[in-house]
Design a protein around this motif. Structure first.
Motif, PDB file in Angstrom:
ATOM      1  N   ILE A  72     129.690 109.685  15.001  1.00 19.45           N
ATOM      2  CA  ILE A  72     130.476 110.041  16.187  1.00 19.45           C
ATOM      3  C   ILE A  72     130.838 108.801  16.995  1.00 19.45           C
ATOM      4  O   ILE A  72     131.963 108.666  17.493  1.00 19.45           O
ATOM      5  N   TYR A  73     129.895 107.854  17.110  1.00 21.44           N
ATOM      6  CA  TYR A  73     130.204 106.608  17.826  1.00 21.44           C
ATOM      7  C   TYR A  73     131.285 105.815  17.087  1.00 21.44           C
ATOM      8  O   TYR A  73     132.166 105.214  17.713  1.00 21.44           O
ATOM      9  N   ASP A  74     131.218 105.832  15.751  1.00 20.53           N
ATOM     10  CA  ASP A  74     132.262 105.159  14.954  1.00 20.53           C
ATOM     11  C   ASP A  74     133.624 105.785  15.234  1.00 20.53           C
ATOM     12  O   ASP A  74     134.629 105.081  15.390  1.00 20.53           O
ATOM     13  N   TYR A  75     133.639 107.117  15.281  1.00 17.82           N
ATOM     14  CA  TYR A  75     134.898 107.839  15.526  1.00 17.82           C
ATOM     15  C   TYR A  75     135.445 107.512  16.918  1.00 17.82           C
ATOM     16  O   TYR A  75     136.643 107.277  17.091  1.00 17.82           O
ATOM     17  N   ALA A  76     134.567 107.489  17.908  1.00 19.53           N
ATOM     18  CA  ALA A  76     134.987 107.176  19.278  1.00 19.53           C
ATOM     19  C   ALA A  76     135.534 105.754  19.358  1.00 19.53           C
ATOM     20  O   ALA A  76     136.558 105.501  20.003  1.00 19.53           O
ATOM     21  N   GLU A  77     134.851 104.831  18.697  1.00 22.15           N
ATOM     22  CA  GLU A  77     135.281 103.429  18.707  1.00 22.15           C
ATOM     23  C   GLU A  77     136.651 103.271  18.057  1.00 22.15           C
ATOM     24  O   GLU A  77     137.528 102.583  18.579  1.00 22.15           O
ATOM     25  N   LYS A  78     136.826 103.942  16.933  1.00 20.33           N
ATOM     26  CA  LYS A  78     138.091 103.868  16.189  1.00 20.33           C
ATOM     27  C   LYS A  78     139.255 104.423  17.002  1.00 20.33           C
ATOM     28  O   LYS A  78     140.389 103.958  16.897  1.00 20.33           O
ATOM     29  N   ASN A  79     138.973 105.432  17.851  1.00 14.34           N
ATOM     30  CA  ASN A  79     140.026 106.079  18.629  1.00 14.34           C
ATOM     31  C   ASN A  79     140.062 105.607  20.089  1.00 14.34           C
ATOM     32  O   ASN A  79     140.692 106.248  20.938  1.00 14.34           O
ATOM     33  N   ASN A  80     139.381 104.485  20.360  1.00 13.90           N
ATOM     34  CA  ASN A  80     139.393 103.870  21.699  1.00 13.90           C
ATOM     35  C   ASN A  80     138.947 104.836  22.803  1.00 13.90           C
ATOM     36  O   ASN A  80     139.531 104.897  23.878  1.00 13.90           O
ATOM     37  N   ARG A 104     126.933 101.378  22.638  1.00 11.46           N
ATOM     38  CA  ARG A 104     127.553 100.208  22.027  1.00 11.46           C
ATOM     39  C   ARG A 104     128.282  99.436  23.113  1.00 11.46           C
ATOM     40  O   ARG A 104     128.263  99.828  24.274  1.00 11.46           O
ATOM     41  N   GLU A 105     128.938  98.364  22.721  1.00  7.25           N
ATOM     42  CA  GLU A 105     129.587  97.504  23.703  1.00  7.25           C
ATOM     43  C   GLU A 105     130.505  98.277  24.640  1.00  7.25           C
ATOM     44  O   GLU A 105     130.500  98.067  25.853  1.00  7.25           O
ATOM     45  N   ASN A 106     131.287  99.183  24.069  1.00  2.00           N
ATOM     46  CA  ASN A 106     132.235  99.948  24.897  1.00  2.00           C
ATOM     47  C   ASN A 106     132.075 101.457  24.739  1.00  2.00           C
ATOM     48  O   ASN A 106     133.026 102.211  24.946  1.00  2.00           O
ATOM     49  N   ILE A 107     130.898 101.904  24.346  1.00  2.00           N
ATOM     50  CA  ILE A 107     130.657 103.336  24.135  1.00  2.00           C
ATOM     51  C   ILE A 107     129.480 103.794  24.999  1.00  2.00           C
ATOM     52  O   ILE A 107     128.385 103.227  24.928  1.00  2.00           O
ATOM     53  N   TYR A 108     129.734 104.838  25.804  1.00  2.00           N
ATOM     54  CA  TYR A 108     128.688 105.417  26.635  1.00  2.00           C
ATOM     55  C   TYR A 108     128.454 106.867  26.226  1.00  2.00           C
ATOM     56  O   TYR A 108     129.400 107.583  25.896  1.00  2.00           O
ATOM     57  N   ARG A 109     127.207 107.271  26.259  1.00  2.00           N
ATOM     58  CA  ARG A 109     126.838 108.649  25.931  1.00  2.00           C
ATOM     59  C   ARG A 109     126.567 109.423  27.213  1.00  2.00           C
ATOM     60  O   ARG A 109     125.776 109.006  28.050  1.00  2.00           O
ATOM     61  N   ILE A 110     127.250 110.562  27.361  1.00  2.00           N
ATOM     62  CA  ILE A 110     127.029 111.447  28.510  1.00  2.00           C
ATOM     63  C   ILE A 110     126.257 112.673  28.027  1.00  2.00           C
ATOM     64  O   ILE A 110     126.733 113.411  27.162  1.00  2.00           O
TER      65      ILE A 110
END
Length: 322
Positions: free
Chosen positions: A211-219, A240-246
């Motif tokens: 899911i983090y990969d998918y979020a990163e790929k889709n900005n 990750r660098e630009n990924i936050y989990r809510i």
């Protein structure tokens, strides 16, 4: 609908009928939702709550029948003090991030309203009667399994057709785009069925990475999960660098009963038991793995995400596995 005095009279009459002793129960507040026919009884302390529920839930069950209500929820006042504290901590955390996203600003608005009306807050009623600013473009990806908690839950290793029906119906009702992420779980499945390990931990970790990969790929900067345990300061965490989990329900200190109340409006199919078909097969082949599933249930119970009775039902479902 009932005064405290009359409600206490009915409770003690039922206790007398089924052979329980009469007790001096202290009720802090009574809340009744006429639309859903749900009654909430807030007690002064946990022993008062236990007295209203009764052994095996007999007292509260007979009370529900007598009052002809859909359901009765019994909570003690201390739980609300804990929720209030958790909401204040979550509010501080959300304040740091709310300028990053309109969605988070809207979430902070819901949190503040719940904090201001801690004893009689209804997410359903508030969401229907309030206006929120729409985001210009998608800002988050929601991990969705299609279970009873549905839009507030994370991915499942094997997705049965009935869950797919819930996902389809929910996305159509909410008018949101849904995308299945393809993945290879063959190694986890094979090693689980060989008894090498309990599947939930490794499955959860792999699903999160996908899911983090998918979020990163889709900005997309935010991933929304149905985690109910990471309350307060842990309601938003950097992955990750630009990924936050809510952790959505955790940020609102939401109980399982509150989630069920929200999802009831969407006519989703409810399913008994705990876990996916793979987990049940692992339990059948290797019964000693049940203890690890029980640990997960007890962790949710300690955090008040599950009621004791709900936890007992889930644990008992493991021993119905043929």
């Amino acid at each position: 609908m009932y005064s405290k005095e009359l409600l206490l009279f009915e409770i003690n009459e039922i206790r007398k009928e089924i052979g329980h002793e009469s007790v001096d129960i202290q009720i802090y507040d009574i809340i009744y939702n006429e639309k859903t026919k749900e009654l909430w009884i807030i007690t002064e302390d946990r022993p008062d709550k236990a007295a209203i529920i009764g052994k095996g839930g007999w007292v509260v069950g007979k009370l529900r029948e007598k009052l002809k209500v859909e359901s009765i929820h019994v909570e003690n006042y201390a739980n609300y003090l804990q929720k209030e504290y958790q909401l204040k901590l979550a509010g501080k955390t959300l304040t740091k991030f709310q300028d990053k996203s309109q969605a988070l600003s809207n979430l902070k608005k819901v949190l503040d309203e719940k904090l201001n009306h801690i004893y009689n807050f209804s997410i359903n009623e508030y969401m229907k009667n309030s206006e929120f600013e729409e985001c210009e473009k998608p800002q988050a990806v929601v991990a969705l399994s299609g279970g009873v908690d549905s839009s507030l839950d994370a991915g499942t290793i094997i997705l049965p057709n009935q869950f797919k029906h819930n996902i389809k119906d929910l996305c159509e009702l909410l008018d949101v785009k849904h995308h299945y992420i393809n993945a290879d779980y063959s190694e986890i499945i094979a090693e689980s069925l060989n008894g090498k390990f309990h599947p939930c931990g490794k499955c959860s970790k792999k699903t999160e990475e996908l899911i983090y990969d998918y979020a990163e790929k889709n900005n997309l900067e935010f991933v929304i999960y149905g985690d109910m345990l990471s309350t307060g300061t842990q309601c938003i965490t950097k992955q990750r660098e630009n990924i936050y989990r809510i952790n959505l329900p955790a940020s609102l200190s939401t109980s399982k009963q509150e989630i069920k109340s929200v999802t009831r409006d969407y006519e989703l199919r409810e399913f008994d038991g705990f876990g996916c078909p793979l987990l049940y097969e692992v339990h059948r082949k290797f019964p000693y793995h049940k203890k690890f599933s029980i640990q997960r249930i007890l962790r949710e119970t300690r955090a008040s995400a599950l009621e004791v009775g709900e936890a007992l039902d889930l644990i008992w479902s493991f021993y119905k596995t043929k």
